[in-house]
Design a protein around this motif. Structure first.
Motif, PDB file in Angstrom:
ATOM      1  N   SER A  85       0.819  -1.211   0.000  1.00  8.85           N
ATOM      2  CA  SER A  85       0.000   0.000   0.000  1.00  8.85           C
ATOM      3  C   SER A  85       0.853   1.262   0.000  1.00  8.85           C
ATOM      4  O   SER A  85       0.387   2.332  -0.380  1.00  8.85           O
ATOM      5  N   THR A  86       2.099   1.129   0.421  1.00 10.86           N
ATOM      6  CA  THR A  86       3.004   2.271   0.484  1.00 10.86           C
ATOM      7  C   THR A  86       4.433   1.759   0.497  1.00 10.86           C
ATOM      8  O   THR A  86       4.692   0.622   0.894  1.00 10.86           O
ATOM      9  N   SER A  87       5.350   2.578   0.080  1.00  7.18           N
ATOM     10  CA  SER A  87       6.760   2.195   0.129  1.00  7.18           C
ATOM     11  C   SER A  87       7.458   2.739   1.365  1.00  7.18           C
ATOM     12  O   SER A  87       8.604   2.395   1.642  1.00  7.18           O
ATOM     13  N   THR A  88       6.746   3.592   2.103  1.00  6.65           N
ATOM     14  CA  THR A  88       7.312   4.208   3.301  1.00  6.65           C
ATOM     15  C   THR A  88       6.273   4.158   4.415  1.00  6.65           C
ATOM     16  O   THR A  88       5.147   4.630   4.239  1.00  6.65           O
ATOM     17  N   VAL A  89       6.659   3.587   5.565  1.00  6.62           N
ATOM     18  CA  VAL A  89       5.739   3.434   6.691  1.00  6.62           C
ATOM     19  C   VAL A  89       6.257   4.274   7.854  1.00  6.62           C
ATOM     20  O   VAL A  89       7.413   4.128   8.262  1.00  6.62           O
ATOM     21  N   PRO A  90       5.434   5.164   8.405  1.00  9.27           N
ATOM     22  CA  PRO A  90       5.878   5.930   9.583  1.00  9.27           C
ATOM     23  C   PRO A  90       5.869   5.067  10.834  1.00  9.27           C
ATOM     24  O   PRO A  90       5.153   4.058  10.907  1.00  9.27           O
ATOM     25  N   GLN A  91       6.675   5.426  11.813  1.00  7.85           N
ATOM     26  CA  GLN A  91       6.626   4.749  13.100  1.00  7.85           C
ATOM     27  C   GLN A  91       5.201   4.817  13.647  1.00  7.85           C
ATOM     28  O   GLN A  91       4.584   5.876  13.664  1.00  7.85           O
ATOM     29  N   SER A 140       7.300 -15.925  -2.277  1.00  6.38           N
ATOM     30  CA  SER A 140       7.176 -14.889  -3.287  1.00  6.38           C
ATOM     31  C   SER A 140       8.492 -14.135  -3.406  1.00  6.38           C
ATOM     32  O   SER A 140       9.348 -14.207  -2.509  1.00  6.38           O
ATOM     33  N   PRO A 141       8.690 -13.383  -4.486  1.00  3.92           N
ATOM     34  CA  PRO A 141       9.776 -12.402  -4.476  1.00  3.92           C
ATOM     35  C   PRO A 141       9.516 -11.384  -3.360  1.00  3.92           C
ATOM     36  O   PRO A 141       8.369 -11.148  -2.975  1.00  3.92           O
ATOM     37  N   ARG A 142      10.566 -10.791  -2.849  1.00  4.28           N
ATOM     38  CA  ARG A 142      10.414  -9.848  -1.738  1.00  4.28           C
ATOM     39  C   ARG A 142       9.996  -8.475  -2.246  1.00  4.28           C
ATOM     40  O   ARG A 142      10.352  -8.064  -3.358  1.00  4.28           O
ATOM     41  N   ALA A 143       9.249  -7.792  -1.397  1.00  2.00           N
ATOM     42  CA  ALA A 143       8.856  -6.412  -1.663  1.00  2.00           C
ATOM     43  C   ALA A 143       9.438  -5.553  -0.555  1.00  2.00           C
ATOM     44  O   ALA A 143       9.197  -5.810   0.627  1.00  2.00           O
ATOM     45  N   ASP A 144      10.218  -4.558  -0.913  1.00  2.00           N
ATOM     46  CA  ASP A 144      10.919  -3.740   0.081  1.00  2.00           C
ATOM     47  C   ASP A 144      10.096  -2.509   0.460  1.00  2.00           C
ATOM     48  O   ASP A 144       9.325  -1.970  -0.341  1.00  2.00           O
ATOM     49  N   PHE A 145      10.281  -2.064   1.690  1.00  2.00           N
ATOM     50  CA  PHE A 145       9.661  -0.810   2.144  1.00  2.00           C
ATOM     51  C   PHE A 145      10.546  -0.205   3.226  1.00  2.00           C
ATOM     52  O   PHE A 145      11.340  -0.900   3.873  1.00  2.00           O
ATOM     53  N   GLU A 146      10.403   1.079   3.401  1.00  2.00           N
ATOM     54  CA  GLU A 146      11.216   1.818   4.370  1.00  2.00           C
ATOM     55  C   GLU A 146      10.369   2.125   5.592  1.00  2.00           C
ATOM     56  O   GLU A 146       9.249   2.639   5.481  1.00  2.00           O
ATOM     57  N   PRO A 191      14.272   2.010  12.431  1.00  7.02           N
ATOM     58  CA  PRO A 191      14.089   2.523  11.069  1.00  7.02           C
ATOM     59  C   PRO A 191      15.063   1.867  10.096  1.00  7.02           C
ATOM     60  O   PRO A 191      16.132   1.383  10.476  1.00  7.02           O
ATOM     61  N   GLY A 192      14.666   1.858   8.834  1.00  4.48           N
ATOM     62  CA  GLY A 192      15.543   1.308   7.808  1.00  4.48           C
ATOM     63  C   GLY A 192      14.756   0.516   6.780  1.00  4.48           C
ATOM     64  O   GLY A 192      13.518   0.491   6.782  1.00  4.48           O
ATOM     65  N   LEU A 193      15.489  -0.131   5.887  1.00  7.15           N
ATOM     66  CA  LEU A 193      14.885  -0.880   4.796  1.00  7.15           C
ATOM     67  C   LEU A 193      14.443  -2.258   5.275  1.00  7.15           C
ATOM     68  O   LEU A 193      15.268  -3.082   5.664  1.00  7.15           O
ATOM     69  N   HIS A 194      13.150  -2.503   5.258  1.00  4.99           N
ATOM     70  CA  HIS A 194      12.552  -3.784   5.618  1.00  4.99           C
ATOM     71  C   HIS A 194      12.085  -4.495   4.338  1.00  4.99           C
ATOM     72  O   HIS A 194      12.082  -3.907   3.262  1.00  4.99           O
ATOM     73  N   PHE A 195      11.665  -5.738   4.477  1.00  2.00           N
ATOM     74  CA  PHE A 195      11.074  -6.413   3.324  1.00  2.00           C
ATOM     75  C   PHE A 195       9.901  -7.273   3.767  1.00  2.00           C
ATOM     76  O   PHE A 195       9.755  -7.606   4.949  1.00  2.00           O
ATOM     77  N   LEU A 196       9.054  -7.631   2.824  1.00  2.00           N
ATOM     78  CA  LEU A 196       7.906  -8.493   3.075  1.00  2.00           C
ATOM     79  C   LEU A 196       7.850  -9.573   2.005  1.00  2.00           C
ATOM     80  O   LEU A 196       8.057  -9.292   0.809  1.00  2.00           O
ATOM     81  N   THR A 197       7.594 -10.801   2.408  1.00  2.00           N
ATOM     82  CA  THR A 197       7.355 -11.903   1.486  1.00  2.00           C
ATOM     83  C   THR A 197       6.098 -12.645   1.917  1.00  2.00           C
ATOM     84  O   THR A 197       5.693 -12.588   3.081  1.00  2.00           O
ATOM     85  N   VAL A 198       5.493 -13.346   0.979  1.00  6.26           N
ATOM     86  CA  VAL A 198       4.349 -14.223   1.246  1.00  6.26           C
ATOM     87  C   VAL A 198       4.745 -15.622   0.815  1.00  6.26           C
ATOM     88  O   VAL A 198       5.451 -15.797  -0.189  1.00  6.26           O
ATOM     89  N   GLN A 199       4.319 -16.634   1.568  1.00  6.72           N
ATOM     90  CA  GLN A 199       4.647 -18.011   1.219  1.00  6.72           C
ATOM     91  C   GLN A 199       3.397 -18.874   1.258  1.00  6.72           C
ATOM     92  O   GLN A 199       2.483 -18.638   2.033  1.00  6.72           O
ATOM     93  N   ALA A 200       3.376 -19.893   0.383  1.00  5.92           N
ATOM     94  CA  ALA A 200       2.289 -20.866   0.331  1.00  5.92           C
ATOM     95  C   ALA A 200       2.913 -22.252   0.386  1.00  5.92           C
ATOM     96  O   ALA A 200       3.644 -22.639  -0.540  1.00  5.92           O
ATOM     97  N   ASN A 201       2.670 -22.959   1.479  1.00 11.43           N
ATOM     98  CA  ASN A 201       3.311 -24.265   1.705  1.00 11.43           C
ATOM     99  C   ASN A 201       4.825 -24.181   1.517  1.00 11.43           C
ATOM    100  O   ASN A 201       5.464 -25.100   1.003  1.00 11.43           O
TER     101      ASN A 201
END
Length: 367
Positions: free
Chosen positions: A262-268, A353-359, A339-349
């Motif tokens: 939903s966004t590439s940057t997430v506030p605290q 998925s490829p990772r999606a980065d966000f700050e 703070p910093g560069l985080h990532f998110l992945t989704v897995q099925a069994n």
């Protein structure tokens, strides 16, 4: 939580002891009343335990008599019981005799009904693990559910807040005789401990865990599916093939697209929404456990992923579904967000998925 053992609680404990042993000076507890404030909870427990060790006449028999007497007093209840359990364990271990050890274990079983002896029993396990486990195995048939729970909870490999017992980690099958007897316990309180015990073991010996869980599935009651599912939760997040199979998850032709954020940057204190497409490219139906992981930045700058449960689905060949979730970064006591560069992945069994980065943004003045 530090105030659970406050100066007032120390006074109540001292009053209870004075009622059964009026000749004791209890100078240690008087000092503990004066100095306990301002300390962390663990330090308060240690302070009161040491006061008891100094105030009660030496030797295990004196400790046993005093505690048995004080248990009967109306004021002896609540969090004051915790340092008393550790006092009992210290005296039993210091005595060195098998009879004192066994009597100490018996006294811990009595005290656990008043609060919990799960931390004190760790000292007993570290002192004489095989003898302690033998006694705890006997507790599985106790009429008091608190004692049955102590058998499972006290012998967990990674009991939260408790001392480690290296012998338990080196001998993961040592407690099988305990949890095998308790997974069908009539009390949910006990069954939940058994499931957490099994989940702890998955960090030590995953093959043992799936073997135990498979055995339980062969002799189930109406509560066994929940116990097994909760006990295998970490292995499911790790996509352990045997754990997935035990819970009926199947399908090896799965594809997970890169999550859309939903966004590439997430506030605290903010939130991150995401969606992801999961597709069954196989020729047979797939029963799918879908989870997501966030790579959290740690204090040293390293990134450490943590996996969260998302959902389960059944997919026909060629079928796709879109999953959605919002993850909150509001402050919690169990995690510090850096703070910093985080990532998110989704897995099925286990298919990632490829990772999606966000700050994740920092607060004003943070690095």
């Amino acid at each position: 939580m530090d105030e659970l053992i406050s100066p007032h609680v120390v006074v109540r404990l001292r009053d209870s002891l004075e009622a059964v042993a009026p000749g004791l000076e209890l100078t240690g507890l008087h000092e503990a009343e004066r100095t306990v404030a301002g300390r962390r909870l663990r330090d308060r427990v240690d302070l009161v335990r040491e006061a008891l060790l100094g105030d009660v006449p030496p030797g295990f028999p004196a400790a046993e008599r005093t505690v048995q007497d004080v248990i009967a007093t109306p004021g002896f209840s609540g969090w004051m019981v915790w340092p008393v359990t550790e006092f009992v364990a210290a005296r039993a271990i210091d005595d060195g005799s098998p009879s004192a050890f066994d009597a100490g274990m018996d006294l811990l079983a009595v005290l656990t009904s008043m609060l919990s002896s799960e931390f004190a029993v760790r000292d007993m396990l570290n002192a004489h693990p095989e003898r302690a486990v033998y006694t705890m195995r006997g507790w599985t048939g106790h009429p008091d559910e608190h004692v049955r729970r102590l058998a499972s909870e006290g012998s967990r490999s990674y009991l939260p807040w408790a001392k480690r017992v290296p012998w338990l980690i080196a001998h993961p099958d040592a407690t099988r005789g305990i949890i095998d007897r308790l997974y069908r316990d009539p009390e949910e309180y006990v069954r939940r401990s058994v499931a957490n015990h099994l989940n702890d073991l998955s960090r030590v010996d995953p093959r043992l865990v799936t073997e135990v869980a498979g055995g339980w599935q062969g002799e189930p009651d109406e509560n066994t599916p929940w116990v097994v599912r909760h006990g295998l939760r970490t292995l499911i997040k790790k996509a352990d093939p045997q754990a997935l199979a035990l819970l009926g998850y199947a399908g090896d032709g799965l594809r997970v697209d890169r999550p859309e954020l939903s966004t590439s940057t997430v506030p605290q204190g903010g939130e991150l929404g995401f969606t992801a497409m999961v597709t069954n490219d196989g020729d047979t139906d797939a029963t799918v456990a879908i989870d997501y992981s966030i790579g959290f930045v740690r204090a040293n700058g390293a990134v450490s992923p943590k996996t969260f449960k998302l959902t389960s689905r059944r997919l026909a060949p060629g079928e796709s579904i879109r999953v959605a979730k919002t993850h909150s970064f509001r402050p919690i006591t169990t995690r510090t967000y850096y703070p910093g560069l985080h990532f998110l992945t989704v897995q099925a069994n286990g298919t990632l998925s490829p990772r999606a980065d966000f700050e994740l943004e920092g607060r004003a003045g943070s690095r």
